[in-house]
Design a protein around this motif. Structure first.
Motif, PDB file in Angstrom:
ATOM      1  N   THR A  25      33.742 116.588  64.794  1.00  0.00           N
ATOM      2  CA  THR A  25      34.646 117.575  64.185  1.00  0.00           C
ATOM      3  C   THR A  25      35.445 116.953  63.037  1.00  0.00           C
ATOM      4  OG1 THR A  25      36.313 117.217  65.904  1.00  0.00           O
ATOM      5  CG2 THR A  25      34.775 119.053  66.223  1.00  0.00           C
ATOM      6  N   ALA A  26      35.799 115.682  63.171  1.00  0.00           N
ATOM      7  CA  ALA A  26      36.489 114.998  62.064  1.00  0.00           C
ATOM      8  C   ALA A  26      35.567 114.896  60.853  1.00  0.00           C
ATOM      9  CB  ALA A  26      36.964 113.615  62.501  1.00  0.00           C
ATOM     10  N   ARG A  27      34.300 114.643  61.093  1.00  0.00           N
ATOM     11  CA  ARG A  27      33.323 114.554  59.999  1.00  0.00           C
ATOM     12  C   ARG A  27      33.155 115.914  59.322  1.00  0.00           C
ATOM     13  NH1 ARG A  27      29.888 110.987  56.993  1.00  0.00           N
ATOM     14  NH2 ARG A  27      30.191 109.586  58.743  1.00  0.00           N
ATOM     15  N   ILE A  28      33.066 116.970  60.115  1.00  0.00           N
ATOM     16  CA  ILE A  28      32.962 118.314  59.536  1.00  0.00           C
ATOM     17  C   ILE A  28      34.175 118.605  58.673  1.00  0.00           C
ATOM     18  CG2 ILE A  28      33.003 120.801  60.064  1.00  0.00           C
ATOM     19  CD1 ILE A  28      31.292 120.106  62.584  1.00  0.00           C
ATOM     20  N   ALA A  29      35.356 118.335  59.202  1.00  0.00           N
ATOM     21  CA  ALA A  29      36.593 118.606  58.452  1.00  0.00           C
ATOM     22  C   ALA A  29      36.642 117.803  57.155  1.00  0.00           C
ATOM     23  CB  ALA A  29      37.810 118.293  59.322  1.00  0.00           C
ATOM     24  N   GLY A  30      36.196 116.554  57.204  1.00  0.00           N
ATOM     25  CA  GLY A  30      36.222 115.710  56.012  1.00  0.00           C
ATOM     26  C   GLY A  30      35.166 116.077  54.988  1.00  0.00           C
ATOM     27  N   ASP A  31      33.976 116.392  55.460  1.00  0.00           N
ATOM     28  CA  ASP A  31      32.864 116.697  54.554  1.00  0.00           C
ATOM     29  C   ASP A  31      32.864 118.135  54.057  1.00  0.00           C
ATOM     30  OD1 ASP A  31      32.016 114.091  54.948  1.00  0.00           O
ATOM     31  OD2 ASP A  31      30.252 114.638  56.156  1.00  0.00           O
ATOM     32  N   HIS A  32      33.531 119.019  54.781  1.00  0.00           N
ATOM     33  CA  HIS A  32      33.539 120.448  54.449  1.00  0.00           C
ATOM     34  C   HIS A  32      34.974 120.976  54.520  1.00  0.00           C
ATOM     35  CE1 HIS A  32      29.146 120.514  54.770  1.00  0.00           C
ATOM     36  NE2 HIS A  32      29.320 119.704  55.802  1.00  0.00           N
ATOM     37  N   PRO A  33      35.821 120.594  53.572  1.00  0.00           N
ATOM     38  CA  PRO A  33      37.246 120.978  53.638  1.00  0.00           C
ATOM     39  C   PRO A  33      37.486 122.486  53.765  1.00  0.00           C
ATOM     40  CG  PRO A  33      36.842 119.481  51.795  1.00  0.00           C
ATOM     41  CD  PRO A  33      35.510 119.799  52.405  1.00  0.00           C
ATOM     42  N   ALA A  34      36.604 123.285  53.214  1.00  0.00           N
ATOM     43  CA  ALA A  34      36.781 124.737  53.322  1.00  0.00           C
ATOM     44  C   ALA A  34      36.597 125.219  54.759  1.00  0.00           C
ATOM     45  CB  ALA A  34      35.791 125.464  52.411  1.00  0.00           C
ATOM     46  N   GLU A  49      36.142 122.569  65.049  1.00  0.00           N
ATOM     47  CA  GLU A  49      35.845 122.575  66.484  1.00  0.00           C
ATOM     48  C   GLU A  49      34.957 123.756  66.856  1.00  0.00           C
ATOM     49  OE1 GLU A  49      39.284 122.163  68.950  1.00  0.00           O
ATOM     50  OE2 GLU A  49      39.815 120.220  68.075  1.00  0.00           O
ATOM     51  N   LEU A  50      35.240 124.913  66.312  1.00  0.00           N
ATOM     52  CA  LEU A  50      34.435 126.106  66.575  1.00  0.00           C
ATOM     53  C   LEU A  50      33.001 125.898  66.081  1.00  0.00           C
ATOM     54  CD1 LEU A  50      34.034 129.058  67.406  1.00  0.00           C
ATOM     55  CD2 LEU A  50      34.957 129.700  65.157  1.00  0.00           C
ATOM     56  N   GLY A  92      27.319 122.185  61.545  1.00  0.00           N
ATOM     57  CA  GLY A  92      27.474 121.387  62.756  1.00  0.00           C
ATOM     58  C   GLY A  92      26.197 120.658  63.126  1.00  0.00           C
ATOM     59  N   TRP A  93      25.060 121.333  62.977  1.00  0.00           N
ATOM     60  CA  TRP A  93      23.775 120.701  63.288  1.00  0.00           C
ATOM     61  C   TRP A  93      23.517 119.527  62.349  1.00  0.00           C
ATOM     62  CZ3 TRP A  93      18.519 123.818  63.470  1.00  0.00           C
ATOM     63  CH2 TRP A  93      17.551 123.062  64.124  1.00  0.00           C
ATOM     64  N   HIS A  94      23.717 119.744  61.041  1.00  0.00           N
ATOM     65  CA  HIS A  94      23.528 118.674  60.061  1.00  0.00           C
ATOM     66  C   HIS A  94      24.447 117.494  60.364  1.00  0.00           C
ATOM     67  CE1 HIS A  94      21.031 120.382  56.658  1.00  0.00           C
ATOM     68  NE2 HIS A  94      21.131 121.410  57.498  1.00  0.00           N
TER      69      HIS A  94
END
Length: 156
Positions: free
Chosen positions: A25-34, A40-41, A70-72
């Motif tokens: 989730t930290a990676r998602i937040a960092g890589d996809h700020p939007a 988490e969802l 999330g899959w990527h």
């Protein structure tokens, strides 16, 4: 398509360790700020999607564009992803792009994927999955997300 009714005993988040969930989730937040507010969802829905693919190996299910994030992200953690696949599916869940995006390719419609997830006992969150009305009205391009768990490309 055959949907296997396999009620999970756990929520999607518990399919992986809390530490790995936090890293993803930290990676998602960092890589996809939007999408940081949905990290988490997105990961929970990606895990539910992958578990549904595991329970329906011949269905060729595909994620929404948002769930595909999330899959990527999970795929980048190759060791953890491979272990998850073996433990949950007994096989590697391949991420197979469909070069015919917008066609009837391997991914099938999101409605089929969402129905399979619900049949497997997972909640489908409309925040990251478009509604059937949005897809049928042409408001989205996610009816064929372009990626699927392709049984045709799976290697034993």
């Amino acid at each position: 398509m055959t949907v296997i009714l396999d009620r999970p005993a756990t929520t999607p988040r518990t399919l992986i360790s809390p530490a790995l969930f936090d890293r993803l989730t930290a990676r998602i937040a960092g890589d996809h700020p939007a999408h940081a507010h949905q990290a988490e969802l997105i990961m929970e829905q990606a895990l539910a999607f992958l578990a549904t693919c595991a329970a329906n190996p011949t269905a060729g299910l595909g994620p929404s564009d948002t769930v595909d994030i999330g899959w990527h992200t999970f795929l980048m953690y190759t060791r953890e992803y491979a272990e998850f696949c073996q433990r949950v599916a007994g096989r590697f869940i391949h991420h197979q792009p469909d070069d015919e995006i917008g066609e009837s390719g391997t991914g099938g419609s999101l409605a089929v994927t969402m129905a399979a997830m619900e049949a497997a006992g997972y909640r489908v969150d409309p925040m990251v999955w478009p509604t059937a009305a949005e897809c049928s009205s042409g408001k989205c391009n996610q009816c064929y997300a372009g990626c699927s768990d392709s049984p045709k490309k799976a290697v034993g």
